[in-house]
Every structure is written in C-alpha cells, then in structure tokens.
Design a protein around this motif. Structure first.
Motif, PDB file in Angstrom:
ATOM      1  N   CYS A  77       1.024  -1.309  -0.161  1.00 19.70           N
ATOM      2  CA  CYS A  77      -0.199  -0.095  -0.529  1.00 19.70           C
ATOM      3  C   CYS A  77       0.463   0.890  -0.131  1.00 19.70           C
ATOM      4  N   GLY A  78       0.725   2.557  -0.956  1.00 21.79           N
ATOM      5  CA  GLY A  78       1.513   3.442  -0.821  1.00 21.79           C
ATOM      6  C   GLY A  78       2.621   3.054  -1.960  1.00 21.79           C
ATOM      7  N   LYS A  79       2.625   2.378  -2.247  1.00 23.07           N
ATOM      8  CA  LYS A  79       3.859   2.051  -3.237  1.00 23.07           C
ATOM      9  C   LYS A  79       3.519   1.871  -4.997  1.00 23.07           C
ATOM     10  N   VAL A  80       3.473   2.729  -5.405  1.00 24.39           N
ATOM     11  CA  VAL A  80       4.359   2.167  -7.273  1.00 24.39           C
ATOM     12  C   VAL A  80       4.822   0.774  -7.351  1.00 24.39           C
ATOM     13  N   VAL A  81       4.237  -0.187  -7.597  1.00 23.95           N
ATOM     14  CA  VAL A  81       4.773  -1.838  -7.656  1.00 23.95           C
ATOM     15  C   VAL A  81       4.816  -2.484  -9.372  1.00 23.95           C
ATOM     16  N   ILE A  82       5.620  -2.890  -9.927  1.00 25.64           N
ATOM     17  CA  ILE A  82       6.037  -3.451 -11.223  1.00 25.64           C
ATOM     18  C   ILE A  82       6.142  -5.189 -10.943  1.00 25.64           C
TER      19      ILE A  82
END
Length: 726
Positions: A77-82
């Motif tokens: 949560c609160g991250k840009v994830v790849i």
C-alpha cells in the motif's frame, strides 16, 4: 487497503485506454508532451468509479529476497509496484533484467517504487524453488521474487507472454501493462509519471520493505555457475566460463588455475588480463593460445590472446542488437545474447579454423564470424571480420527446412562441430524447443535429430524419455559435444539434470549419466551420479574423458568414458589457495582532496554512444629543473559525481611513475545509460622536487569533461589530451 468500490479483472481491462494513450504518444514530439499525456491518462484511470485491482498473492507461496511473504494490500500500500511475470529460462526475460536494474538505480522503495518478480514457470524444472534461487543469484536479481508455481496470478490476469510487466498504483490498482522486451522508454516514462502523480496526491509512502538477499547467505565457492567448458587438445588445458564470477579460467587438467581473466564483478572492458572484464560469459572456443568468448550479457564476442595477455572485442557493439541479417564488420555489427561458440572451416580449399560459429540465443539464429576471408554455403567470398546470420529466420520456432534462412530455432544455446564426412554438420542444442538439431556445413539445411515434435510452433513438447528421434524427449538442453572417436553426441539435458548420448546415425537417444535428482550426492558411478542443470560439456584426452560444467552445483565433473567412472575436478590456484569466492568488490582508493589553489580545466564537450571507449592522455609539464619525488606516488583518480553508474567495471585510479611517459586513462560508456549527460572528473596529484631534492612540492589539477550520450554512432573519438604546464 483496497478502494471502496473495486473489481478484479484481467489485463484486457487496461487495453482500450492504454491503446489510446500509446497512439497519442506516437504523435508527441517533446518530453513535456509525453509526460502530460501520461499524467492525463492517470487522471482518467484513477478517476474510475471502480479500480481494476490485482489479486492478492495467495498464502503459502515461497518468497526470495524478502524477510517474510509480501501482501499487496498490506505491505505494498502506498507504493507504485511493477510485477515482472517471468520464467528464468526465457531469453526475453533475461534481456529485460538490465532495464529493471536501471529502474531500481533511478527509483528506490523509499521513493515509492518496488519491483516484484512473479516467477511463472514454463518447464516443470523451473517450479523448483532451489532452481529459482540459482537463477536469482545468477542474474543478480535483488528485488523480491515469488514462486507462483501454479501460475495463479498469471491465470487470474490472463497473462499470455513471457515477460509481461504490470504497473500498479498505491491501492493495488492496475495502471499499465507492457508485453515482451524492448519497452525501456515506456517503462521509465510510465513509472516516473505514476510516482509523480501519486506523490502530488500524497498517496506515496516511503516505508521500506524488508529485503533479505539470498546471495548474502552463500559461502564462497571456487566456481559460481560455470556455464561452458572446452579443451585445448594441444596442451589438454581446460577453458571454463566461470559465468557467475564473470571471468574465464584457463586450468591445467589437474585443476590448477593458469590464468584467471576478468571478474569477480561484471563489466565490459578490453585490455590486459588485470584490466579486462566480462558480463556472464558463456561459450568458449580455443586454438593456438587464442580463446574466443561468447560474452553473453555484454552482447559481444571477445578474443583472449594468451601470449600477449590481452583481451579484445571482435564482434558486437556492447548493446543488444535486433538485426537478424548481419553482414557488417564484427566490431560494427550489433548482436544479441551469444550463448555458445565453436571454431570451424569455411568452404575454402585450405582446411583451417577460419570461422567462428555462434549460437545467437537472443535472435534465435546461428551466426558466423569470418576469422579470415572465406566462403559460407550459398555465399560469395566474404571479407575477414564479417559477422552475419547463417541459419534461422529469427522467429522463435522448431522449424526444419532445406533453406537455412527459412528454418526456425528457439533460443539455440549449445554448439558442437562434426566437420568430417559423412556428418559435415553443426549440432545445435535448441533449448526452448527441447530439441537437438543439425545444420549442414555443405548447404545450410536444418534437420531434426532428437526431441520436440513435428508442429514447429509447439515449444512445449518436452519430457525425459529415452527413445529414437521424435519419440525421445528432452527438457531445455543447453550443451552438446561431439565424440569423433565413437561417432556419438553427448547432450547436457539441463532441466532433466542428466547427460544423454545420441547416435546420429540411428537417432537413438539414451541416458548416459545422472539420476535426475537435484541433490548434490557424489557417486563415481555414471548411473548413480547427480547433476544440477548442467550447461556445457566437452570431450578431451583423445576421447577418454567427458568434462561437464555442472552449473548449479558449481563444479566441473570429469567422466571417464572408458572406465565409466566420474569424479569432481578440484579447482585451485598455483599456491594451493582456493579461488576467491563470489561478490568480492575491490576496495577503491579514497580520492584525496585537491588543494584550494588547484586549477580546474573545463574541457570541450564530447559526444559518445554506449559501448564506445573514451581515452584521456595526460600531458603534464613540470617546472624546469624539477623531477617527480622518489618514494612518493603521483597519481590520478576518475570520478563522476551523481553519475556513479558510469564507473562500474572501470579502472578508477592509477600511478604516474614517469613524467616523460605518462599514462592513458580509458572510460568505456556502459550499455545501460541512466542519463544522457554527465561530467567526468579527472583529479591529478603530482609530487615533485627540485633536481637536488632541496625543496619538494605537491600540485593538483582537476580536468572536467562534459559528456553527452547519443544512440547515433558518432564515429571514432580522438583521444582527449589533458595538458597543463605547472
């Protein structure tokens, strides 16, 4: 935490909006326009009534490089994830890793970015955690990796291709997908704008994810993932591609190291044995004190001269190529992930090793490098140094054809030559089709030998079955070796953890050695011996011995074909010390502080492209009647503030021993450039005294070299002279 109104879905839900964005980006000219279009796209998809959410990772999955399992809706949560959907055998997935490494250098988890590898296996062998651990170590993957052995996320999202990237927003909401390799610009654009967009809205958290690297738990090892091996028949020396240590070893048959060239860290540098560096080298071929190396992750063919102790580049430009035809001089010809090499003879009347055959895994082809002027089948006379495609259309297929350019390979990874009649062919371990194929040296015709099936598009016909021709089944073979004495072909059936033997006359394929078990339990018996993804093999001692690079066991196994016994080759230095273990980083000298009075010289800007080498020549003049101080070392240092990526694998300092013969300083531009502009600084410290040594002084000077990096080849760059009169 999920959005109040949310729905799961497949990647197809992203398709309409993202397709419109990508068409609009084609018309955008400036970076500002592109940034604006992506920002507007995010406003649109973020404003939907319902988020398109990624499924949660199922409980019980195995994780690597983390302290504990990760949850999308708790930890991320609160991250840009790849999410990187990959399988470790896939050459396209391997090609994508440098882009992900570069992105991780640009944005950290503190900035709000995290990459998660979602390993979704193609082969059964790739579902085994220990094998994924080996791949994570081999490819220096430092982000979290989850073993989704049952492909739960793959199926839920309806992923269809390796590799596939899915970019998530801070609520687990899917934003973008990128399919296949070659999307570096889009990856960086989408990621950077997503981070900015959500930072503007206060939705990015800078909490760190608990990372625990698997590689940090490993003990030192004499070898690390040795990929390929060959023998010098004149001296019985072995040449080993110590792939994980990024070096080439020349070893006497008792295991004593004669030469260690390159390593322990990756790099791309020509020069003396102490200067030269490689990046995950694989194939090796040797004759007359010359070794040719498939420098796989540098996309180069290198030449090692044992007499002059020099390493040079003979093919490739240091950047992954997409050309499927070739025809340029070797050093101007881009190539893609060469995996194996073998010496052979052209159609000239004089029998000599004047061709280097190349298994070009990255373009699914067989190439040739002309070491002297000569002919290929159905080709006119070719100049020395020409590098070109010999067989394979470039399509990833299991297609046999009398016309070599219409045939199709699928990640060819091993080569062996049978030049004598009646064979006159190259044997090819075609890993992704799980076959062994032949390529005629007379006319280039590509034929099936064992494994696979008749449908050229079915790359899933694998197994572990002894049999004849197509009834035999292999699993991702990586190596082949021709036994001229017995007219037999040995196959490293890598994912079955066995050595197979094939009679090319009858096409009968049987197991020679290996139980198929992964455990490293040594036995001198062929039938009871074990291997772990053996990657290369060669025949030596006039056909008596078969040497096997037992890759994931980090060993060289020696198999006596006459007594049917096996042993492990000890690898040691001449002083009986074990070879240095992995991940040793040379401690760099601390750069001294220049005196305030030191002059600073701003040099004219230079333009270079990735792979090119800049050379700086010191031309310093001491005051009349002075000499360098004896017993105190004058020196130079190379730095690049805020652009340390430029310095990886480079020589960063050196001594100045003679003012009349000052050193040259080289800098090779990396293939993965994180910025298009940089400033290189060269600090020089001179200690000198009067002729009678009655007075001694120290002077310093700083040279600043602005650098612009361009994809356009600017041609030869003249050495930069660093002149100054004290």
């Amino acid at each position: 935490m999920a959005a109040p109104a949310a729905r799961g879905g497949s990647l197809s839900g992203l398709l309409p909006a993202q397709t419109s964005l990508e068409y609009a980006l084609l018309d955008a000219v400036t970076q500002q326009e592109k940034d604006g279009l992506v920002y507007q796209y995010l406003q649109k998809v973020d404003g939907r009534e319902q988020d398109l959410l990624v499924p949660e990772f199922p409980e019980g999955l195995e994780w690597l490089n983390t302290e504990e399992p990760i949850s999308v809706y708790k930890d991320l949560c609160g991250k840009v994830v790849i999410l990187d959907f990959f399988t470790y055998c896939c050459i396209n997935c391997i090609h994508l890793l440098p882009d992900l490494h570069a992105l991780e250098h640009t944005h950290s988890d503190k900035d709000g970015l995290l990459i998660v590898g979602v390993h979704s296996a193609k082969f059964p062998n790739e579902k085994v955690l220990d094998n994924i651990k080996s791949a994570v170590l081999r490819y220096n993957i430092t982000h979290p990796v989850v073993n989704d052995a049952d492909a739960f996320l793959w199926q839920e999202l309806e992923v269809s291709c390796w590799p596939t990237l899915v970019i998530l927003g801070p609520r687990g909401n899917m934003l973008f997908s990128l399919i296949g390799e070659g999307h570096k610009d889009k990856l960086f654009l989408y990621t950077s704008i997503a981070l900015k967009y959500y930072k503007d809205r206060g939705q990015i958290r800078d909490n760190k994810i608990g990372i625990k690297l698997y590689k940090d738990s490993l003990p030192p090892s004499p070898l690390l993932f040795p990929g390929k091996i060959t023998v010098d028949h004149a001296t019985n020396r072995l040449v080993v591609a110590d792939t994980g240590h990024h070096r080439i070893l020349v070893i006497w048959k008792n295991g004593q190291i004669q030469y260690s060239i390159g390593g322990p860290n990756p790099g791309r540098k020509d020069g003396t044995f102490s200067e030269a560096t490689f990046n995950s080298p694989q194939g090796v071929a040797m004759k007359n004190n010359i070794i040719y190396v498939a420098d796989t992750e540098n996309h180069l063919i290198r030449k090692i001269d044992l007499e002059t102790e020099q390493v040079s580049t003979v093919a490739g430009v240091g950047i992954q190529g997409t050309d499927r035809e070739g025809g340029a001089a070797g050093e101007q010809q881009p190539i893609s992930s060469p995996w194996d090499v073998v010496l052979g003879t052209s159609g000239s009347e004089v029998q000599r090793d004047d061709i280097l055959w190349i298994a070009m895994a990255g373009t699914h082809q067989i190439w040739a490098l002309l070491l002297d002027s000569g002919k290929l089948p159905k080709k006119n006379e070719l100049k020395k140094g020409t590098c070109l495609r010999f067989a394979g259309s470039g399509n990833e297929e299991n297609r046999n054809n009398a016309y070599p350019h219409k045939a199709g390979f699928a990640q060819p990874s091993g080569l062996s030559l049978a030049s004598e009649d009646p064979w006159s062919c190259l044997f090819v371990a075609d890993s992704e089709s799980s076959t062994v194929r032949t390529v005629s040296l007379r006319d280039g015709a590509v034929k099936h030998l064992v494994g696979g099936e008749r449908d050229p598009l079915n790359l899933f016909a694998f197994g572990d079955v002894d049999g004849v021709g197509i009834s035999a089944k292999l699993q991702h073979p990586l190596g082949v070796a021709w036994d001229k004495k017995r007219n037999l072909l040995y196959v490293a059936d890598s994912y079955n953890h066995k050595i197979k033997v094939v009679d090319p006359k009858t096409k009968n394929c049987t197991t020679l050695a290996g139980t198929g078990d992964l455990n490293d339990v040594f036995s001198s018996s062929f039938t009871e011996s074990t291997f772990n993804e053996p990657g290369g093999l060669c025949v030596g001692e006039n056909g008596q011995l078969l040497y096997v690079a037992d890759t994931n066991n980090h060993q060289i196994k020696v198999m006596d074909l006459e007594t049917r016994t096996a042993s492990v080759l000890p690898v040691f230095r001449s002083e009986n010390a074990v070879v240095d273990g992995p991940f040793l980083v040379e401690k760099q000298k601390t750069v001294p502080k220049l005196p305030k009075s030191a002059p600073s010289v701003e040099l004219p800007s230079v333009t270079a492209c990735p792979g090119q080498t800049l050379q700086f020549k010191l031309r310093l003049t001491l005051p009349s009647g002075t000499k360098l101080t004896e017993g105190v070392t004058s020196c130079w240092f190379l730095t690049a503030e805020d652009n340390e990526w430029l310095l990886q694998g480079q020589i960063l300092s050196g001594d100045i021993e003679n003012i009349s013969n000052q050193p040259a300083i080289s800098l090779q531009i990396p293939s993965d450039c994180l910025s298009l502009t940089a400033v290189i600084s060269i600090s020089v410290f001179l200690y000198y005294c009067s002729a009678d040594s009655s007075a001694c002084m120290m002077k310093g000077i700083l040279f600043r070299q602005p650098l612009r990096i361009s994809d356009v080849q600017p041609g030869r760059i003249d050495p930069v002279e660093l002149k100054y009169v004290f």
